[in-house]
Design a protein around this motif. Structure first.
Motif, mmCIF file in Angstrom:
data_model
loop_
_atom_site.group_PDB
_atom_site.id
_atom_site.type_symbol
_atom_site.label_atom_id
_atom_site.label_comp_id
_atom_site.label_asym_id
_atom_site.label_seq_id
_atom_site.Cartn_x
_atom_site.Cartn_y
_atom_site.Cartn_z
ATOM 1 N N ASN A 70 0.831 -1.217 0.000
ATOM 2 C CA ASN A 70 0.000 0.000 0.000
ATOM 3 C C ASN A 70 0.858 1.257 0.000
ATOM 4 O O ASN A 70 0.555 2.230 -0.715
ATOM 5 C CB ASN A 70 -0.937 0.012 1.206
ATOM 6 C CG ASN A 70 -2.083 -0.955 1.042
ATOM 7 O OD1 ASN A 70 -2.435 -1.334 -0.067
ATOM 8 N ND2 ASN A 70 -2.666 -1.363 2.150
ATOM 9 N N GLN A 71 1.943 1.267 0.767
ATOM 10 C CA GLN A 71 2.826 2.435 0.798
ATOM 11 C C GLN A 71 3.497 2.659 -0.553
ATOM 12 O O GLN A 71 3.588 3.789 -1.038
ATOM 13 C CB GLN A 71 3.889 2.262 1.883
ATOM 14 C CG GLN A 71 3.339 2.366 3.284
ATOM 15 C CD GLN A 71 4.382 2.035 4.336
ATOM 16 O OE1 GLN A 71 5.521 1.694 4.012
ATOM 17 N NE2 GLN A 71 3.998 2.125 5.606
ATOM 18 N N ARG A 74 0.889 3.930 -3.003
ATOM 19 C CA ARG A 74 0.622 5.341 -2.737
ATOM 20 C C ARG A 74 1.744 6.210 -3.304
ATOM 21 O O ARG A 74 1.506 7.227 -3.948
ATOM 22 C CB ARG A 74 0.484 5.564 -1.229
ATOM 23 C CG ARG A 74 -0.180 6.859 -0.860
ATOM 24 C CD ARG A 74 -0.493 6.984 0.624
ATOM 25 N NE ARG A 74 -1.015 5.741 1.187
ATOM 26 C CZ ARG A 74 -0.493 5.126 2.257
ATOM 27 N NH1 ARG A 74 0.545 5.630 2.883
ATOM 28 N NH2 ARG A 74 -1.000 3.997 2.703
ATOM 29 N N ARG A 75 2.977 5.762 -3.101
ATOM 30 C CA ARG A 75 4.135 6.505 -3.620
ATOM 31 C C ARG A 75 4.106 6.539 -5.146
ATOM 32 O O ARG A 75 4.369 7.571 -5.762
ATOM 33 C CB ARG A 75 5.427 5.872 -3.126
ATOM 34 C CG ARG A 75 6.669 6.540 -3.661
ATOM 35 C CD ARG A 75 7.907 5.828 -3.147
ATOM 36 N NE ARG A 75 9.060 6.161 -3.933
ATOM 37 C CZ ARG A 75 9.885 7.137 -3.642
ATOM 38 N NH1 ARG A 75 9.674 7.871 -2.583
ATOM 39 N NH2 ARG A 75 10.920 7.385 -4.425
ATOM 40 N N ALA A 76 3.776 5.391 -5.762
ATOM 41 C CA ALA A 76 3.719 5.328 -7.230
ATOM 42 C C ALA A 76 2.645 6.275 -7.759
ATOM 43 O O ALA A 76 2.840 6.918 -8.800
ATOM 44 C CB ALA A 76 3.439 3.900 -7.681
ATOM 45 N N ASN A 77 1.535 6.389 -7.057
ATOM 46 C CA ASN A 77 0.473 7.301 -7.488
ATOM 47 C C ASN A 77 0.876 8.763 -7.309
ATOM 48 O O ASN A 77 0.464 9.624 -8.081
ATOM 49 C CB ASN A 77 -0.820 7.032 -6.714
ATOM 50 C CG ASN A 77 -1.498 5.759 -7.167
ATOM 51 O OD1 ASN A 77 -1.382 5.358 -8.318
ATOM 52 N ND2 ASN A 77 -2.184 5.104 -6.255
ATOM 53 N N GLU A 78 1.702 9.037 -6.299
ATOM 54 C CA GLU A 78 2.127 10.412 -6.043
ATOM 55 C C GLU A 78 3.193 10.870 -7.035
ATOM 56 O O GLU A 78 3.102 11.949 -7.602
ATOM 57 C CB GLU A 78 2.690 10.545 -4.623
ATOM 58 C CG GLU A 78 1.653 10.436 -3.530
ATOM 59 C CD GLU A 78 2.271 10.371 -2.139
ATOM 60 O OE1 GLU A 78 3.520 10.387 -2.025
ATOM 61 O OE2 GLU A 78 1.493 10.291 -1.169
ATOM 62 N N VAL A 79 4.216 10.040 -7.220
ATOM 63 C CA VAL A 79 5.343 10.455 -8.065
ATOM 64 C C VAL A 79 5.379 9.719 -9.398
ATOM 65 O O VAL A 79 6.273 9.956 -10.204
ATOM 66 C CB VAL A 79 6.685 10.291 -7.318
ATOM 67 C CG1 VAL A 79 6.763 11.216 -6.132
ATOM 68 C CG2 VAL A 79 6.921 8.865 -6.920
ATOM 69 N N GLU A 80 4.472 8.789 -9.603
ATOM 70 C CA GLU A 80 4.298 8.057 -10.852
ATOM 71 C C GLU A 80 5.463 7.133 -11.209
ATOM 72 O O GLU A 80 5.692 6.840 -12.368
ATOM 73 C CB GLU A 80 3.998 9.020 -12.001
ATOM 74 C CG GLU A 80 2.703 9.768 -11.804
ATOM 75 C CD GLU A 80 2.352 10.667 -12.976
ATOM 76 O OE1 GLU A 80 3.089 10.682 -13.971
ATOM 77 O OE2 GLU A 80 1.319 11.335 -12.868
ATOM 78 N N LEU A 90 10.070 -5.908 -1.924
ATOM 79 C CA LEU A 90 8.796 -6.643 -1.872
ATOM 80 C C LEU A 90 8.977 -8.097 -2.287
ATOM 81 O O LEU A 90 8.420 -9.002 -1.663
ATOM 82 C CB LEU A 90 7.749 -5.987 -2.778
ATOM 83 C CG LEU A 90 7.111 -4.725 -2.239
ATOM 84 C CD1 LEU A 90 6.123 -4.160 -3.255
ATOM 85 C CD2 LEU A 90 6.408 -4.988 -0.926
ATOM 86 N N LYS A 91 9.774 -8.333 -3.338
ATOM 87 C CA LYS A 91 10.011 -9.709 -3.779
ATOM 88 C C LYS A 91 10.688 -10.524 -2.679
ATOM 89 O O LYS A 91 10.340 -11.682 -2.455
ATOM 90 C CB LYS A 91 10.868 -9.717 -5.054
ATOM 91 C CG LYS A 91 10.091 -9.312 -6.298
ATOM 92 C CD LYS A 91 10.967 -9.290 -7.520
ATOM 93 C CE LYS A 91 11.271 -10.684 -7.978
ATOM 94 N NZ LYS A 91 11.988 -10.732 -9.264
#
Length: 108
Positions: A70-71, A74-80, A90-91
């Motif tokens: 989720n973090q 969220r970061r990917a949505n903020e800074v793309e 994550l892996k």
């Protein structure tokens, strides 16, 4: 109680009407009277007790990974964008979860 009985010790316990009905049904399936059925289960029956502490640990780890995902989302949505290090992290966590799942099934 008669003194010449082979089994001269009485054992009592309490149960609900529903429990007694279930005991009688199981005794009937086993083709035993209630006394014989209960004696056989008390002496030769077994209770399976599973230890789910490893499952609780696994759920905890999965929740941690869910929070991390989720973090990162969220970061990917903020800074793309998401860094390769974040994906590697994550892996690595997922590999740990997979090994815990395998361990759980190997023990089970």
């Amino acid at each position: 109680m008669a003194k010449n009985r082979y089994r001269d010790k009485e054992v009592k316990f309490f149960c609900t009407a529903d429990e007694l009905n279930r005991i009688d049904q199981k005794a009937a399936i086993a083709e035993l009277d209630r006394s014989k059925y209960l004696r056989k289960m008390a002496l030769e029956g077994y209770i399976i007790k599973r230890d789910f502490s490893s499952v609780e640990e696994l759920v905890y780890e999965i929740n941690k990974i869910g929070n991390n995902i989720n973090q990162i989302a969220r970061r990917a949505n903020e800074v793309e964008y998401v860094t390769k290090d974040e994906i590697r992290y994550l892996k690595k966590q997922l590999e740990g979860i997979y090994s815990q799942i395998e361990k759980f099934y190997d023990e089970g």
